[in-house]
Design an enzyme around this catalytic site. Structure first.
Site, PDB file in Angstrom:
ATOM      1  CG  ASP A   1      -2.120   1.030   1.708  1.00 30.82           C
ATOM      2  OD1 ASP A   1      -2.557   1.168   0.532  1.00 30.82           O
ATOM      3  OD2 ASP A   1      -1.748   2.078   2.329  1.00 30.82           O
TER       4      ASP A   1
ATOM      5  CD  GLU B   1      -2.560   2.198  -3.597  1.00 27.81           C
ATOM      6  OE1 GLU B   1      -2.976   2.870  -4.410  1.00 27.81           O
ATOM      7  OE2 GLU B   1      -2.036   2.684  -2.519  1.00 27.81           O
TER       8      GLU B   1
HETATM    9  C1  GLC Z   1      -4.137   3.241  -0.577  1.00 23.12           C
HETATM   10  C2  GLC Z   1      -5.595   3.041   0.286  1.00 23.12           C
HETATM   11  C3  GLC Z   1      -6.892   4.097   0.420  1.00 23.12           C
HETATM   12  C4  GLC Z   1      -5.752   4.841   1.996  1.00 23.12           C
HETATM   13  C5  GLC Z   1      -4.231   4.887   1.647  1.00 23.12           C
HETATM   14  C6  GLC Z   1      -3.903   4.694   3.317  1.00 23.12           C
HETATM   15  O1  GLC Z   1      -4.174   5.015  -1.360  1.00 23.12           O
HETATM   16  O2  GLC Z   1      -5.278   2.690  -1.150  1.00 23.12           O
HETATM   17  O3  GLC Z   1      -7.208   3.829   0.686  1.00 23.12           O
HETATM   18  O4  GLC Z   1      -5.639   6.318   2.489  1.00 23.12           O
HETATM   19  O5  GLC Z   1      -3.784   4.385   0.851  1.00 23.12           O
HETATM   20  O6  GLC Z   1      -3.125   4.316   3.130  1.00 23.12           O
END
Ligand code: GLC
Length: 638
Positions: A279, A321
């Site tokens: 993430d 991500e």
């Molecule tokens: C990523 C997640 C999002 C979250 C962020 C912080 O972008 O998809 O939902 O707010 O990380 O963890």
């Protein structure tokens, strides 16, 4: 350190290691010099570099020793089929455990549902222990080794994994590694002033350095959590928090943080995770004077995660991500010597945003132009293709390309927002602006698939024409993500066209974040007797089920890095071709509510007179000019 010196260090270390597995030793031996180089590059100045490097090696050994024979067997199967995640047979769904069906046991009960639809890969949104209220939908972890008790016990989780594996299903874990909750033990100790744990975060005694950082950084939640630092009144200090104030950024300049997080990742690999979604990786390294996204050190960190993962659990794959521009996202697959050796999978966020742009404008020019500008990715890597997810849609188009089309980029974005949020020009969409920039009116976009495609409003108003068009737009989005090659990821609820969730406004801990608008509780009553139901929701479900089935029977839909976009001037259409050694499939998509035509000339290498439409299971005769109806998608086999 010289090569020979490095290897002799490794040998001394290995003398104590009891592991007999030859493959483990081979992997460790081959990757050790690279790991130690990467570590050296990042941490040559750290006073704890020796001690932490040894801890890292010990973690690899310990976790391999703890890896079950069953997992090791799965690893070997995957090693012999290294791009298993590129297969046409893989179809994913992402979901919140509680919103889907209460808890891990509830989720397990729904395996027949996944099987019916054709889903075999499930991305669980964060399921670890988090504070009850302030947790950003699970993205503020309080304890990395415990599951959220609301979802069940660790035993329940293990039983779920067991059942998934028995059913040949893959599990994706959301691994929140850029930050943790301000209630995590590390943060609790740091707050008390414990120096070891203060060094796990970015702490500052006053605003001097935070101000210097802020000069070159952007804000992620400017409306609800402005700035990138949070004041701690009890100790009169500041801590770095890029997301919400209760999400403290971990300091990867401290090698101890890296070692802890790799060890944690291996712990979950051993629980049977098949793919990690890493993430918010773009933000993992910060420097004063930098934009602080996608810094080169982020890539070194990710290479370390991946290499260590491969030594212990070589069957596991990694998703980056990073919702960033195409020229940056491509680097997450690894560059140069590391090509293909960083993350295996990344989000095709530009395509996603552009598909919504094309639906709003009924014009595919920007989509086609932008696709051409995406650099080719390495072999054995793939995209997550998706239309909706739990996050907002960022209208992150390349301003230069927008300008080349003679458009003003701000006005263009404002038009799209008006289309999705204001009913502009008769639009039926029910989206909402997220994180508005007050000076310009620019914003990101929230709303469920059914809301953005106009189906929610059409159903409320019982408008037959708009219901039809709404269903067709949803089918179009699904038909694209299933045919682009790569890992299609359905957002749970979209398979039955769930509308927006307005309930979140009654919840104090959520009402400030309108991403909850598109995070709805699954409505299981829609699914009862779905096969015989004529409802709009049932139509969406049945069409999706059919698309998935056909995709899985069509090896050309696997990702072999062979996706080819065809230049075709009709501005309503997008045309692409997927091939493998036996098969060619043309995909033609009409992004408008108008019927339109395509010419025979777009099939440059085709001399026959008919093509087989996989979706209607009929041959179609190809004339000089051919008809395609509103929002239709054709999957045509040569
Ligand atoms: C990523 C997640 C999002 C979250 C962020 C912080 O972008 O998809 O939902 O707010 O990380 O963890």
């Amino acid at each position: 350190m010289q090569q020979a010196e490095k290897l002799s260090k490794l040998n001394i270390f290995l003398e104590d290691v009891k592991i007999k597995d030859k493959n483990f030793h081979l992997r460790l031996g081959a990757n050790f010099p690279i790991i130690s180089d990467l570590f050296q590059k990042l941490y040559s100045d750290s006073p704890y570099k020796e001690e932490t490097f040894e801890l890292l090696l010990k973690s690899l050994v310990k976790n391999f020793e703890e890896r079950s024979p069953l997992q090791k067997k799965r690893d070997m199967t995957r090693v012999s089929n290294p791009n298993w995640y590129c297969s046409e047979k893989i179809v994913g769904m992402m979901l919140y455990v509680d919103l889907f069906n209460t808890d891990f046991n509830g989720l397990k009960e729904k395996i027949p549902y996944f099987r019916d639809l054709g889903i075999n890969t499930v991305h669980l949104m964060p399921f670890l222990d988090v504070p009850e209220f302030e947790n950003d939908g699970g993205y503020a972890v309080r304890n990395y080794r415990e599951v959220n008790p609301k979802f069940g016990t660790m035993k329940d989780f293990e039983a779920l994994v067991h059942e998934f594996q028995k059913n040949d299903m893959n599990l994706i874990m959301d691994f929140v590694l850029n930050h943790c909750a301000d209630q995590h033990q590390w943060a609790v100790e740091a707050r008390k002033g414990h120096p070891k744990y203060k060094d796990f975060f970015y702490f500052f005694p006053d605003r001097n350095l935070p101000n210097a950082y802020e000069r070159t950084m952007i804000e992620i939640f400017p409306d609800t959590s402005p700035g990138n630092f949070t004041y701690l009144p009890e100790s009169d200090q500041w801590v770095m928090t890029l997301f919400y104030g209760y999400q403290w950024d971990l300091n990867y300049k401290n090698p101890m943080v890296l070692v802890e997080m790799i060890d944690t990742m291996l712990f979950w690999s051993n629980k049977g995770i098949d793919i990690f979604r890493l993430d918010a990786v773009a933000f993992m390294w910060k420097e004063i004077g930098k934009f602080n996204q996608n810094l080169p050190e982020v890539h070194l960190l990710l290479q370390l995660f991946k290499l260590c993962g491969q030594i212990v659990a070589p069957g596991v794959a990694y998703i980056a991500e990073a919702i960033v521009a195409p020229e940056e996202i491509i680097k997450y697959f690894g560059e140069g010597l590391f090509q293909g050796d960083e993350c295996d999978i990344a989000y095709n966020a530009s395509f996603m945003a552009l598909s919504w742009e094309a639906l709003a404008t009924r014009n595919t020019n920007l989509l086609k132009k932008s696709i051409k500008a995406v650099p080719k990715k390495p072999r054995n890597t793939t995209w997550i293709n998706y239309a909706r997810c739990h996050d907002d849609i960022g209208l992150g188009f390349d301003d230069k390309l927008v300008a080349e089309l003679g458009l003003d980029s701000l006005q263009h974005r404002l038009y799209i927002l008006k289309h999705y949020c204001d009913g502009f020009n008769g639009s039926f969409a029910l989206g909402q602006r997220f994180m508005i920039e007050h000076e310009t009116g620019n914003a990101r976009l929230s709303g469920s698939m059914a809301a953005l495609c106009g189906l929610e409003k059409a159903l409320k108003e019982n408008n037959e024409r708009e219901i039809k068009l709404g269903i067709k737009q949803i089918n179009l989005q699904h038909a694209i993500i299933l045919s682009l090659g790569g890992l299609p990821m359905i957002y749970s609820g979209d398979e039955v066209a769930l509308p927006n969730n307005y309930e979140y406004l009654n919840d104090e801990s959520k009402k400030y974040d309108n991403r909850w608008l598109h995070r709805s509780k699954m409505n299981w009553s829609l699914v009862e007797n779905i096969e015989n139901s004529p409802s709009a929701q049932a139509q969406v479900y049945k069409q999706l089920k059919k698309l998935i089935k056909i995709r899985k029977q069509t090896p050309a839909f696997a990702d072999n890095n062979d996706l080819e976009f065809i230049d075709y001037e009709n501005t309503h259409l997008l045309v692409y071709k997927k091939t493998n050694n036996k098969d060619t499939i043309y995909v033609i998509v009409n992004f408008s509510e108008f019927d339109t035509v395509f010419e025979r000339s777009l099939f440059a290498d085709f001399s026959g007179d008919k093509l087989y439409n996989l979706l209607t299971e009929t041959d179609i005769i190809i004339h000089e000019k051919n008809f395609i109806s509103a929002y239709d998608v054709l999957w045509l086999r040569k």
